[in-house]
Write a protein that holds these residues in place. Structure first.
Motif, PDB file in Angstrom:
ATOM      1  N   LYS A  76      65.309  33.648 115.926  1.00 48.41           N
ATOM      2  CA  LYS A  76      65.619  33.149 114.576  1.00 48.41           C
ATOM      3  C   LYS A  76      64.817  31.894 114.258  1.00 48.41           C
ATOM      4  O   LYS A  76      64.371  31.711 113.119  1.00 48.41           O
ATOM      5  CB  LYS A  76      67.119  32.871 114.433  1.00 48.41           C
ATOM      6  CG  LYS A  76      67.973  34.119 114.534  1.00 48.41           C
ATOM      7  CD  LYS A  76      67.610  35.151 113.493  1.00 48.41           C
ATOM      8  CE  LYS A  76      68.488  36.373 113.602  1.00 48.41           C
ATOM      9  NZ  LYS A  76      68.175  37.411 112.637  1.00 48.41           N
TER      10      LYS A  76
ATOM     11  N   LYS B 249      71.142  24.363 108.202  1.00 44.53           N
ATOM     12  CA  LYS B 249      72.328  25.195 107.985  1.00 44.53           C
ATOM     13  C   LYS B 249      72.103  26.607 108.533  1.00 44.53           C
ATOM     14  O   LYS B 249      72.975  27.179 109.182  1.00 44.53           O
ATOM     15  CB  LYS B 249      72.682  25.251 106.502  1.00 44.53           C
ATOM     16  CG  LYS B 249      73.951  26.019 106.219  1.00 44.53           C
ATOM     17  CD  LYS B 249      74.324  26.007 104.753  1.00 44.53           C
ATOM     18  CE  LYS B 249      75.590  26.816 104.553  1.00 44.53           C
ATOM     19  NZ  LYS B 249      75.990  26.889 103.180  1.00 44.53           N
TER      20      LYS B 249
ATOM     21  N   SER C 291      72.309  26.551 112.287  1.00 40.09           N
ATOM     22  CA  SER C 291      73.622  26.208 112.858  1.00 40.09           C
ATOM     23  C   SER C 291      74.430  27.428 113.284  1.00 40.09           C
ATOM     24  O   SER C 291      75.416  27.292 113.993  1.00 40.09           O
ATOM     25  CB  SER C 291      74.428  25.346 111.884  1.00 40.09           C
ATOM     26  OG  SER C 291      74.794  26.116 110.759  1.00 40.09           O
ATOM     27  N   SER C 292      73.998  28.618 112.906  1.00 41.60           N
ATOM     28  CA  SER C 292      74.648  29.835 113.396  1.00 41.60           C
ATOM     29  C   SER C 292      74.196  30.185 114.809  1.00 41.60           C
ATOM     30  O   SER C 292      74.820  30.995 115.476  1.00 41.60           O
ATOM     31  CB  SER C 292      74.318  31.019 112.484  1.00 41.60           C
ATOM     32  OG  SER C 292      74.864  30.820 111.213  1.00 41.60           O
ATOM     33  N   TYR C 293      73.107  29.557 115.257  1.00 42.44           N
ATOM     34  CA  TYR C 293      72.519  29.898 116.551  1.00 42.44           C
ATOM     35  C   TYR C 293      72.394  28.711 117.503  1.00 42.44           C
ATOM     36  O   TYR C 293      72.248  28.901 118.708  1.00 42.44           O
ATOM     37  CB  TYR C 293      71.126  30.511 116.340  1.00 42.44           C
ATOM     38  CG  TYR C 293      71.162  31.623 115.328  1.00 42.44           C
ATOM     39  CD1 TYR C 293      71.625  32.886 115.680  1.00 42.44           C
ATOM     40  CD2 TYR C 293      70.792  31.406 113.997  1.00 42.44           C
ATOM     41  CE1 TYR C 293      71.693  33.904 114.745  1.00 42.44           C
ATOM     42  CE2 TYR C 293      70.850  32.431 113.067  1.00 42.44           C
ATOM     43  CZ  TYR C 293      71.310  33.669 113.442  1.00 42.44           C
ATOM     44  OH  TYR C 293      71.383  34.673 112.518  1.00 42.44           O
TER      45      TYR C 293
ATOM     46  N   SER D  25      74.658  21.494 116.267  1.00 40.71           N
ATOM     47  CA  SER D  25      74.054  20.665 115.216  1.00 40.71           C
ATOM     48  C   SER D  25      72.956  19.741 115.739  1.00 40.71           C
ATOM     49  O   SER D  25      71.929  19.560 115.082  1.00 40.71           O
ATOM     50  CB  SER D  25      75.128  19.869 114.478  1.00 40.71           C
ATOM     51  OG  SER D  25      75.820  19.020 115.367  1.00 40.71           O
TER      52      SER D  25
ATOM     53  N   ASP E 148      83.630  29.732 118.430  1.00 37.75           N
ATOM     54  CA  ASP E 148      84.156  30.812 117.585  1.00 37.75           C
ATOM     55  C   ASP E 148      83.798  32.193 118.132  1.00 37.75           C
ATOM     56  O   ASP E 148      83.291  33.053 117.425  1.00 37.75           O
ATOM     57  CB  ASP E 148      83.663  30.679 116.138  1.00 37.75           C
ATOM     58  CG  ASP E 148      84.160  29.413 115.472  1.00 37.75           C
ATOM     59  OD1 ASP E 148      85.239  28.923 115.860  1.00 37.75           O
ATOM     60  OD2 ASP E 148      83.470  28.910 114.572  1.00 37.75           O
TER      61      ASP E 148
ATOM     62  N   LYS F 154      81.388  33.238 120.004  1.00 37.53           N
ATOM     63  CA  LYS F 154      79.985  33.602 120.215  1.00 37.53           C
ATOM     64  C   LYS F 154      79.274  32.403 120.827  1.00 37.53           C
ATOM     65  O   LYS F 154      79.718  31.260 120.703  1.00 37.53           O
ATOM     66  CB  LYS F 154      79.311  34.055 118.921  1.00 37.53           C
ATOM     67  CG  LYS F 154      79.014  32.960 117.946  1.00 37.53           C
ATOM     68  CD  LYS F 154      78.234  33.502 116.767  1.00 37.53           C
ATOM     69  CE  LYS F 154      77.672  32.351 115.975  1.00 37.53           C
ATOM     70  NZ  LYS F 154      76.688  32.758 115.023  1.00 37.53           N
TER      71      LYS F 154
ATOM     72  N   ILE G  12      76.188  29.711 121.339  1.00 30.63           N
ATOM     73  CA  ILE G  12      75.106  29.025 120.637  1.00 30.63           C
ATOM     74  C   ILE G  12      74.339  28.176 121.652  1.00 30.63           C
ATOM     75  O   ILE G  12      74.889  27.784 122.676  1.00 30.63           O
ATOM     76  CB  ILE G  12      75.618  28.153 119.471  1.00 30.63           C
ATOM     77  CG1 ILE G  12      76.586  27.074 119.966  1.00 30.63           C
ATOM     78  CG2 ILE G  12      76.274  29.001 118.394  1.00 30.63           C
ATOM     79  CD1 ILE G  12      76.956  26.052 118.913  1.00 30.63           C
TER      80      ILE G  12
END
Length: 182
Positions: free
Chosen positions: A66, A96, A99-101, A104, A171, A173, A175
């Motif tokens: 990503k 942003k 931040s799914s992967y 921060s 959550d 998953k 990261i």
């Protein structure tokens, strides 16, 4: 002619009735009682550490892919690497997206490394130098050594060229929290 129409109608009606009879579920009034194993929770056995380790490794590979998509896939008309306009058009949107992967702090490090002050074709020019010391997308499980202290929520692994990746579960998953050559 009417005999042909009548015959065709009878055949069509027969096929419809047969099809309806075949497609309906048989009615079983004597259903068996649920077994004890069916009443047990769906996840009766705990997930093995090997499975958790693979989830952390796969999450790190996806995260690296990503980052490559965001910072290295798009090019300007004069062939400069630019921030992918499909995913972001500003540092805030890029962070942003990441931040799914990544956590921060790691997302901020990536943005600071890749984003420049230059613009090309209305997009931010990105740094062409890779942030990650090794490309996980070219590795296999055989190239990885998992840390013996890994848990269900934290997975660390080291590539054969000495780069250690750390992942944590957030959550449900994983990261990436760090990638560094030791």
């Amino acid at each position: 002619m009417t005999l042909k129409k009548t015959a065709a109608g009878v055949i069509l009606l027969t096929m419809m009735v047969t099809g309806a009879a075949c497609s309906s579920e048989p009615k079983n009034t004597a259903s068996p009682a649920p077994t004890a194993s069916a009443a047990a929770s769906p996840q009766a056995t705990a997930e093995t550490q090997d499975a958790v380790n693979m989830k952390g490794y796969i999450a790190a590979r996806i995260a690296q892919e990503k980052a490559g998509f965001l910072f290295g896939e798009a090019k300007s008309k004069d062939d400069k690497p630019i921030l992918n306009p499909i995913a972001a058009d500003s540092k805030e949107k890029a962070v942003k997206f990441l931040s799914s992967y990544f956590d921060s702090a790691m997302a901020d490090k990536l943005a600071a490394h890749y984003l420049t002050d230059q613009k090309a074709d209305g997009a931010i020019v990105t740094n062409a130098a890779a942030f990650f010391p090794t490309n996980l997308l070219t590795t296999t499980k055989a190239d990885i050594t998992f840390d013996a202290a890994n848990t269900a929520d934290l997975v660390k692994f080291t590539t054969k060229d000495g780069v250690t990746y750390s992942t944590k579960k957030v959550d449900d998953k994983f990261i990436v929290t760090d990638a560094a050559k030791k």
